[in-house]
Design an enzyme around this catalytic site. Sequence first.
Site, PDB file in Angstrom:
ATOM      1  CG  ASP A 251      -2.253   0.464   1.049  1.00 52.26           C
ATOM      2  OD1 ASP A 251      -2.396   1.493   0.386  1.00 52.26           O
ATOM      3  OD2 ASP A 251      -3.191  -0.176   1.550  1.00 52.26           O
TER       4      ASP A 251
ATOM      5  CG  ASP B 104      -4.411   5.552   0.921  1.00 48.83           C
ATOM      6  OD1 ASP B 104      -5.260   4.723   1.268  1.00 48.83           O
ATOM      7  OD2 ASP B 104      -4.346   6.712   1.382  1.00 48.83           O
TER       8      ASP B 104
ATOM      9  CG  HIS C 277      -8.685  -1.402   4.710  1.00 50.66           C
ATOM     10  ND1 HIS C 277      -8.549  -1.428   3.343  1.00 50.66           N
ATOM     11  CD2 HIS C 277      -8.283  -0.178   5.103  1.00 50.66           C
ATOM     12  CE1 HIS C 277      -8.083  -0.268   2.937  1.00 50.66           C
ATOM     13  NE2 HIS C 277      -7.900   0.510   3.984  1.00 50.66           N
ATOM     14  CG  ASP C 278     -11.153   1.952   3.825  1.00 46.74           C
ATOM     15  OD1 ASP C 278     -10.694   2.007   4.973  1.00 46.74           O
ATOM     16  OD2 ASP C 278     -10.533   2.355   2.818  1.00 46.74           O
TER      17      ASP C 278
ATOM     18  CD  GLU D 211      -8.805   4.264  -1.315  1.00 47.65           C
ATOM     19  OE1 GLU D 211      -9.808   4.144  -0.590  1.00 47.65           O
ATOM     20  OE2 GLU D 211      -7.927   5.123  -1.090  1.00 47.65           O
TER      21      GLU D 211
HETATM   22  C1  NOJ Z   1      -7.978   5.148   2.107  1.00 48.14           C
HETATM   23  C2  NOJ Z   1      -7.674   4.010   3.023  1.00 48.14           C
HETATM   24  O1  NOJ Z   1      -8.164   2.822   2.466  1.00 48.14           O
HETATM   25  C3  NOJ Z   1      -8.291   4.345   4.363  1.00 48.14           C
HETATM   26  O2  NOJ Z   1      -8.245   3.250   5.241  1.00 48.14           O
HETATM   27  C4  NOJ Z   1      -7.560   5.539   4.904  1.00 48.14           C
HETATM   28  O3  NOJ Z   1      -8.192   5.950   6.102  1.00 48.14           O
HETATM   29  C5  NOJ Z   1      -7.562   6.714   3.919  1.00 48.14           C
HETATM   30  N1  NOJ Z   1      -7.305   6.310   2.561  1.00 48.14           N
HETATM   31  C6  NOJ Z   1      -6.506   7.716   4.282  1.00 48.14           C
HETATM   32  O4  NOJ Z   1      -5.241   7.218   3.974  1.00 48.14           O
END
Ligand code: NOJ
Length: 567
Positions: free
Chosen positions: A99, A200, A335-336, A278
Amino acid sequence: MTDLKWWQTAVFYQIYPRSFADGNGDGIGDVKGMIEKLDYLKSLGIDALWLSPHYPSPNFDCGYDISNYTDVDPEYGTLAEFKQFLDEAHRRNIRVILDMVLNHTSDQHAWFIESRSSRDNPKRDWYVWHDGKDGMPPNNWYSTFGGSAWEYDETTDSYYYHFFFKQQPDLNWRNPEVKKAMFDACRFWLEMGVDGFRLDAIGTIYEEEDLRDQDSGVTQEELFRRSKDIENPEQNKEIGELWEEMFRYQHDLPGIHDLMRELREVIEEYPDRMLVGETDEISFYGTGDDELQMVFNFPMLRTEHLTPNWVRENQKTRLALLPELAWPCNTLSNHDSPRVYNRWGDGKNNDALARLNLVLLLTLKGTPFLYNGEEVGMADYLITDVNFMRDQLALFYYDLATKLGGETAEAAAMLAAANSRDKNRTPTQWANTANAGFSPAGVTTWLPVNPNYAEGFNVADQEKDPNSLLNFYRKGIALRRATPALVSGGYQPVNEDDQNVLAYVRSGSHEHCLVVLNFSAEPQQVSFRLAVESVRTLFSTHARPVGEPDLDGLTLQPFEALILEMK
Ligand code: NOJ
């Protein structure tokens, strides 16, 4: 398939290192644990890993606030252990992508500590500083995690910009020194042999230079408040549009594509590396082979309901937009986001739906990404005790609900738990033993373990059951690997008016696969007008009648996922 790249044929599996495997028994996942689980991952059949951040970090945002880009967080291990992990993964033909958080660092990164120390520090311009206007921030931009995007810093009586938490100051990518430093950080890992990066929040790198005010006309608090009481899809859509408007000048600015082309060149200094962003913006593919190799089909992960019509429409729109050489990429969780098992489960048929959704993911055109734990049906676990919440977003929601929303502490905790990402980051459930086998008995794990590990939702129990979800994942992944049409074939929807059954043909040079997915809880009769010489059942979630399937009259069991090979 020989002309396809490894990342086109691969099934990816995301590891969230903090929660994956605790090798040293301290309640936190680590590199040692990941090494120990490589044989398991191999047996699952996956080809590549995406590791969420493993770098040193104060962990304000669970690793997405990096304080050193060229090392390993001591909580996870050492650089030498990481190299061992990488080598051991490669020895098993498993690729590893990292990442890479390019938009921001931690406020504890040495660069930021220097930058904030004085106005004439050489690193001052590495971040986005502004004097403000009449004692106020320079404009009305918000942070996506809540509150103003500008944080006042007393030391130099000025404001710095942060798209995420204030502990994550944005780097100033218009400064060539920043670009060089970050590209060198990428090279550090590429040199070591990592196979690429998940980028990211890649769209947030640049913001409008003139800092003009956004004119959404609403405050963020109002949007948060309204989003608590959404009653219908129209309201949801409206809030989404206002949110978009609010952040209009803070992401996806045109200059980003020049930068992506430069980054692509960095990657290409090394053989066979890749980038996945992302973002769901198709523009990040560039011409199809000059920016990112892939972006995620996030609309699919975000939709409330996965229905045949929805998937058809999604595929139609996205595939039509892709430049010629671009390769799609699909995922149902990370994970989000909420876990796939409960997100699209109906409470009664979660297991059947999980199987159906996996077949969908593995047979759509494009590279699939899985999220650790989904293979044993790990579900969201709501953490309602504020003392155990780790995701700062949960705490933000808690404060918002108590202070702004006037909610009771109990209601606020529920709201925080539901909006938190902790629920989908709990420790991986390895066995029906204390702490789900993640950490030894008696150890307090960094996030509470979901107690449903004792109900069969764990690896060890499912290993023993040939019909378990885990073994279904193995079969599904193996089938994809053995069936070139499912990887490289074209995608052609059929029976497009069917509300219950999603069907499409994946056509390879030697074989054609008809994928038939019954999204309903009722048996369905379907027939297909396809000119074929022979048909055979390749795969089904259910027992099928013996003999050649009849395309003119197929009966599908509730939630059946069927794949037929046609010649
Ligand atoms: C996206 C990531 O997937 C998330 O977990 C993170 O909080 C934000 N970007 C900030 O880096």
